[in-house]
Scaffold this motif. Sequence first.
Motif, PDB file in Angstrom:
ATOM      1  N   LEU A 160     -21.914  -1.047  39.184  1.00  0.00           N
ATOM      2  CA  LEU A 160     -21.825  -0.966  37.918  1.00  0.00           C
ATOM      3  C   LEU A 160     -20.692   0.032  37.490  1.00  0.00           C
ATOM      4  O   LEU A 160     -19.570  -0.274  36.780  1.00  0.00           O
ATOM      5  N   LEU A 161     -21.085   1.273  37.933  1.00  0.00           N
ATOM      6  CA  LEU A 161     -19.995   2.500  37.539  1.00  0.00           C
ATOM      7  C   LEU A 161     -18.689   2.177  38.083  1.00  0.00           C
ATOM      8  O   LEU A 161     -17.609   2.447  37.385  1.00  0.00           O
ATOM      9  N   GLU A 162     -18.465   1.432  39.486  1.00  0.00           N
ATOM     10  CA  GLU A 162     -17.247   1.160  39.813  1.00  0.00           C
ATOM     11  C   GLU A 162     -16.223   0.331  39.017  1.00  0.00           C
ATOM     12  O   GLU A 162     -15.291   0.637  38.740  1.00  0.00           O
ATOM     13  N   ALA A 163     -17.369  -0.590  38.468  1.00  0.00           N
ATOM     14  CA  ALA A 163     -16.424  -1.781  37.614  1.00  0.00           C
ATOM     15  C   ALA A 163     -16.229  -1.187  36.506  1.00  0.00           C
ATOM     16  O   ALA A 163     -15.016  -1.612  35.629  1.00  0.00           O
ATOM     17  N   VAL A 164     -17.273  -0.252  35.786  1.00  0.00           N
ATOM     18  CA  VAL A 164     -16.873   0.285  34.441  1.00  0.00           C
ATOM     19  C   VAL A 164     -15.500   1.176  34.248  1.00  0.00           C
ATOM     20  O   VAL A 164     -14.889   0.998  33.700  1.00  0.00           O
ATOM     21  N   ALA A 165     -15.438   1.931  35.502  1.00  0.00           N
ATOM     22  CA  ALA A 165     -14.366   2.747  35.743  1.00  0.00           C
ATOM     23  C   ALA A 165     -12.852   2.016  35.729  1.00  0.00           C
ATOM     24  O   ALA A 165     -11.888   2.422  35.445  1.00  0.00           O
ATOM     25  N   LEU A 166     -13.124   0.650  36.085  1.00  0.00           N
ATOM     26  CA  LEU A 166     -11.949  -0.395  36.157  1.00  0.00           C
ATOM     27  C   LEU A 166     -11.954  -1.265  34.882  1.00  0.00           C
ATOM     28  O   LEU A 166     -11.251  -2.105  34.720  1.00  0.00           O
ATOM     29  N   ASP A 167     -12.461  -0.703  33.934  1.00  0.00           N
ATOM     30  CA  ASP A 167     -12.362  -1.274  32.555  1.00  0.00           C
ATOM     31  C   ASP A 167     -13.288  -2.404  32.272  1.00  0.00           C
ATOM     32  O   ASP A 167     -13.000  -3.282  31.622  1.00  0.00           O
ATOM     33  N   ASN A 168     -14.375  -2.824  33.401  1.00  0.00           N
ATOM     34  CA  ASN A 168     -15.286  -3.888  33.170  1.00  0.00           C
ATOM     35  C   ASN A 168     -16.209  -4.008  31.986  1.00  0.00           C
ATOM     36  O   ASN A 168     -17.171  -3.218  32.336  1.00  0.00           O
ATOM     37  N   ARG A 169     -15.956  -4.550  30.976  1.00  0.00           N
ATOM     38  CA  ARG A 169     -16.849  -4.408  29.868  1.00  0.00           C
ATOM     39  C   ARG A 169     -18.113  -5.220  29.917  1.00  0.00           C
ATOM     40  O   ARG A 169     -19.354  -4.720  29.515  1.00  0.00           O
ATOM     41  N   GLY A 170     -18.247  -6.237  30.968  1.00  0.00           N
ATOM     42  CA  GLY A 170     -19.635  -6.789  31.223  1.00  0.00           C
ATOM     43  C   GLY A 170     -20.350  -5.962  32.050  1.00  0.00           C
ATOM     44  O   GLY A 170     -21.379  -5.976  31.683  1.00  0.00           O
ATOM     45  N   ALA A 171     -19.693  -5.052  32.813  1.00  0.00           N
ATOM     46  CA  ALA A 171     -20.600  -4.216  33.715  1.00  0.00           C
ATOM     47  C   ALA A 171     -21.092  -2.992  32.793  1.00  0.00           C
ATOM     48  O   ALA A 171     -22.263  -2.502  32.893  1.00  0.00           O
ATOM     49  N   PHE A 172     -20.198  -2.644  31.873  1.00  0.00           N
ATOM     50  CA  PHE A 172     -20.710  -1.617  30.838  1.00  0.00           C
ATOM     51  C   PHE A 172     -22.015  -2.181  30.135  1.00  0.00           C
ATOM     52  O   PHE A 172     -22.801  -1.518  29.630  1.00  0.00           O
ATOM     53  N   ALA A 173     -21.939  -3.439  29.615  1.00  0.00           N
ATOM     54  CA  ALA A 173     -22.985  -3.811  28.908  1.00  0.00           C
ATOM     55  C   ALA A 173     -24.137  -3.942  29.600  1.00  0.00           C
ATOM     56  O   ALA A 173     -25.256  -3.895  28.972  1.00  0.00           O
ATOM     57  N   GLU A 174     -23.946  -4.174  30.862  1.00  0.00           N
ATOM     58  CA  GLU A 174     -25.187  -4.240  31.684  1.00  0.00           C
ATOM     59  C   GLU A 174     -25.926  -2.820  31.908  1.00  0.00           C
ATOM     60  O   GLU A 174     -27.015  -2.713  31.833  1.00  0.00           O
ATOM     61  N   VAL A 175     -24.933  -1.667  31.954  1.00  0.00           N
ATOM     62  CA  VAL A 175     -25.437  -0.528  32.081  1.00  0.00           C
ATOM     63  C   VAL A 175     -26.327   0.063  30.804  1.00  0.00           C
ATOM     64  O   VAL A 175     -27.403   0.492  30.677  1.00  0.00           O
ATOM     65  N   TYR A 176     -25.745  -0.548  29.727  1.00  0.00           N
ATOM     66  CA  TYR A 176     -26.262  -0.351  28.396  1.00  0.00           C
ATOM     67  C   TYR A 176     -27.617  -0.871  28.286  1.00  0.00           C
ATOM     68  O   TYR A 176     -28.595  -0.215  27.808  1.00  0.00           O
ATOM     69  N   GLU A 177     -27.759  -2.238  28.526  1.00  0.00           N
ATOM     70  CA  GLU A 177     -28.905  -3.163  28.436  1.00  0.00           C
ATOM     71  C   GLU A 177     -30.136  -2.174  29.455  1.00  0.00           C
ATOM     72  O   GLU A 177     -31.059  -2.272  29.026  1.00  0.00           O
ATOM     73  N   ARG A 178     -29.495  -1.984  30.727  1.00  0.00           N
ATOM     74  CA  ARG A 178     -30.455  -1.366  31.631  1.00  0.00           C
ATOM     75  C   ARG A 178     -31.218  -0.279  31.365  1.00  0.00           C
ATOM     76  O   ARG A 178     -32.227   0.074  31.542  1.00  0.00           O
ATOM     77  N   TYR A 179     -30.574   0.672  30.526  1.00  0.00           N
ATOM     78  CA  TYR A 179     -30.887   2.108  30.354  1.00  0.00           C
ATOM     79  C   TYR A 179     -31.120   2.657  28.863  1.00  0.00           C
ATOM     80  O   TYR A 179     -31.559   3.558  28.522  1.00  0.00           O
ATOM     81  N   TRP A 180     -30.431   1.654  27.983  1.00  0.00           N
ATOM     82  CA  TRP A 180     -30.588   2.230  26.492  1.00  0.00           C
ATOM     83  C   TRP A 180     -31.914   2.734  25.973  1.00  0.00           C
ATOM     84  O   TRP A 180     -32.147   3.712  25.313  1.00  0.00           O
ATOM     85  N   TYR A 181     -32.851   1.764  26.277  1.00  0.00           N
ATOM     86  CA  TYR A 181     -34.497   1.994  25.671  1.00  0.00           C
ATOM     87  C   TYR A 181     -34.940   3.248  26.443  1.00  0.00           C
ATOM     88  O   TYR A 181     -35.510   4.035  25.734  1.00  0.00           O
ATOM     89  N   ARG A 182     -34.715   3.519  27.701  1.00  0.00           N
ATOM     90  CA  ARG A 182     -35.300   4.672  28.369  1.00  0.00           C
ATOM     91  C   ARG A 182     -34.532   6.101  27.638  1.00  0.00           C
ATOM     92  O   ARG A 182     -35.328   7.004  27.452  1.00  0.00           O
TER      93      ARG A 182
END
Length: 199
Positions: free
Chosen positions: A17-39
């Motif tokens: 996900l981090l590799e994809a985010v570094a390449l401007d992948n918004r879908g990967a960033f949305a997953e990072v957010y969904e995965r960790y925002w509550y914690r």
Amino acid sequence: MSSSSIRFYASWTDAALLEAVALDNRGAFAEVYERYWYRVFALAYRKLKSRETAEELVQELFAALWHKRTEQTIAQLDHYLLAAINHRVLSYIRAYRVRTHYATYCHTVQIETTHETEESLDASDLSAALLRSVELLPEKSKEVFRLSRLEHQSVEEIATHLGVTSKTVEYHLTKSLKLLRLYLREFMVMLAPFLLFIR
């Protein structure tokens, strides 16, 4: 975003996900957010006891993660996010304490001034004394005080602006408040003969 793409990103590792985010992948960033925002939110809320402030700091953290996506190397995403939100919470608490201390101090000075004269001391005199006192501060402390009180910048923003640590900013704010308290006390002592005269 379709449900199939959400399921697709959900199967990715944090590293992918981090590799994809570094390449401007918004879908990967949305997953990072969904995965960790509550914690991340839960940690901030537990320390701050304020849902609104916790949400604000979490949004700032994820915004910074996106804006700096090509600049930083993150070894372990969960550790990075929890450490980062903890740092933001501590910075907020320190800045809040400084602001609260300063507000209490100003209120105290106002009350003492009212009690020390039968007629209220002209507010412009006190303002002028405060401005003169600020000018007496050491240059670095004066700059930090100006950015904090006049431009309303946070400790973290001032540290970035001046290229120093947050601890250095807090040191200069504390030093400024102590010196201003001293200068204004001297101002009140100078007024004492006049106050006795008008009683």
